[in-house]
Write an enzyme that holds these catalytic residues in place. Sequence first.
Site, PDB file in Angstrom:
ATOM      1  N   GLY A  84      -9.469 -49.134 118.274  1.00 29.27           N
ATOM      2  CA  GLY A  84      -9.211 -48.233 119.386  1.00 29.27           C
ATOM      3  C   GLY A  84      -9.750 -46.842 119.120  1.00 29.27           C
ATOM      4  N   GLN A  85      -9.484 -45.935 120.077  1.00 28.74           N
ATOM      5  CA  GLN A  85     -10.031 -44.581 120.013  1.00 28.74           C
ATOM      6  C   GLN A  85      -9.602 -43.851 118.743  1.00 28.74           C
ATOM      7  OE1 GLN A  85      -8.446 -41.883 122.900  1.00 28.74           O
ATOM      8  NE2 GLN A  85     -10.121 -40.431 122.722  1.00 28.74           N
ATOM      9  N   LYS A 108       7.201 -45.107 124.599  1.00 25.32           N
ATOM     10  CA  LYS A 108       7.109 -44.188 123.471  1.00 25.32           C
ATOM     11  C   LYS A 108       8.456 -43.521 123.183  1.00 25.32           C
ATOM     12  CE  LYS A 108       2.890 -44.708 122.072  1.00 25.32           C
ATOM     13  NZ  LYS A 108       2.626 -45.300 120.736  1.00 25.32           N
ATOM     14  N   ASP A 119      -3.199 -60.090 115.976  1.00 23.27           N
ATOM     15  CA  ASP A 119      -2.422 -59.730 117.158  1.00 23.27           C
ATOM     16  C   ASP A 119      -1.186 -58.968 116.682  1.00 23.27           C
ATOM     17  OD1 ASP A 119      -0.780 -59.577 119.373  1.00 23.27           O
ATOM     18  OD2 ASP A 119      -0.929 -61.697 119.900  1.00 23.27           O
ATOM     19  N   TYR A 179       4.199 -46.003 129.863  1.00 23.91           N
ATOM     20  CA  TYR A 179       3.791 -45.587 128.524  1.00 23.91           C
ATOM     21  C   TYR A 179       4.819 -44.635 127.919  1.00 23.91           C
ATOM     22  CZ  TYR A 179       0.701 -43.617 124.891  1.00 23.91           C
ATOM     23  OH  TYR A 179       0.139 -43.199 123.710  1.00 23.91           O
ATOM     24  N   GLY A 219      -4.694 -52.122 115.268  1.00 22.04           N
ATOM     25  CA  GLY A 219      -5.355 -51.402 116.349  1.00 22.04           C
ATOM     26  C   GLY A 219      -6.473 -50.521 115.843  1.00 22.04           C
ATOM     27  N   ASP A 239      -7.548 -55.777 114.335  1.00 24.00           N
ATOM     28  CA  ASP A 239      -7.391 -55.631 115.771  1.00 24.00           C
ATOM     29  C   ASP A 239      -7.474 -57.010 116.393  1.00 24.00           C
ATOM     30  OD1 ASP A 239      -7.459 -54.609 118.510  1.00 24.00           O
ATOM     31  OD2 ASP A 239      -8.155 -52.722 117.636  1.00 24.00           O
ATOM     32  N   ILE A 240      -7.148 -57.090 117.675  1.00 22.58           N
ATOM     33  CA  ILE A 240      -7.195 -58.368 118.378  1.00 22.58           C
ATOM     34  C   ILE A 240      -8.636 -58.746 118.733  1.00 22.58           C
ATOM     35  CG2 ILE A 240      -6.949 -57.493 120.750  1.00 22.58           C
ATOM     36  CD1 ILE A 240      -4.759 -59.783 121.046  1.00 22.58           C
ATOM     37  N   ARG A 241      -9.536 -57.784 118.556  1.00 21.56           N
ATOM     38  CA  ARG A 241     -10.977 -58.023 118.785  1.00 21.56           C
ATOM     39  C   ARG A 241     -11.753 -57.284 117.706  1.00 21.56           C
ATOM     40  NH1 ARG A 241     -12.591 -53.076 120.692  1.00 21.56           N
ATOM     41  NH2 ARG A 241     -10.919 -51.828 121.621  1.00 21.56           N
TER      42      ARG A 241
END
Length: 316
Positions: free
Chosen positions: A12-13, A147, A53, A143, A9, A35-37
């Site tokens: 991401g942010q 968590k 993934d 979410y 990941g 990441d997946i992208r």
Amino acid sequence: MHKSILILGACGQIGTELTFALRELYGNDQVVASDIREGSESLMNSGPFELLDATNYAAIEDVVMYHEIEEVYLMAAMLSATAEKFPERAWNLNMNSLFNVLNLAKERKIEKVFWPSSIAVFGPNTPKDNTPQSTLMEPSTVYGISKQSGERWCSYYYHKFGVDVRSVRYPGLISWKTLPGGGTTDYAIEIYHEALNKGSYTCFLNEDAKLPMMFMDDAIRATIKLMDCNSDQLTVRSSYNLSAMSLSPADISASIKKRIPDFKISYDPDFRQTIAETWPRSIDDTKAKEDWGWEPQFNLENTTTEMLKNLPSQSF
């Protein structure tokens, strides 16, 4: 110090900024982003990258073996606002990715794991002010449920299998380097963008919706500090409370108006206000301070200064 690190990941942010910080510390080639992208050009050009993934165990295992990975930072997740729209997809991503990494550590294919939790683990019946490290937790969002479940699994894998997994409960995060990723506290980033670009902002939370917040630099510093400390210092193997400041949209607006006097804010609360009402207003992070010396460096005023200074130079 030689470390071989994999970030899941990484686009991401949080993952983007964590990747740059770890590469600066340990060397570009020692930190594999995935990441997946694909991510930003600057991230892609700064060191090794794998399309991956996080729900695919075999694919992660291949990357771990190929790069001889020692530590994994699992930052892949579907955040609160997005997860409410896609509950099953959120559960699948948030939980299966964690199981994959915990099982790799259980099999001794990696040595150490970082997994982020969130203030979303708390629920409407949790004490709102100075929320304790250990308290009633009845999350009412997809979410938060994922968590809280993840925290229990982290603790279980540590006590049952000796997996060295470490975690913090992130508050809302404010950053000028990356766009927000679908969370309930995204307003705290959007408001600075809109103040500079339009001079006004319509907020999706009420003006007095006070929530725990943190400047991203502090969050990255806390993450790395926790991972670098000795295992025997840690007394919490679910997830540590982490705090810096508690802010409402009105607080941030007032801080912006000191620098942009004509800034205007209006309020049009949506479903994210309902989520925010289940979360704490302030957090007690005494255990993090006692166990590994956590101290924040950013308050609202120097956060606003950093945001308004740096956002004009940033292009997305």
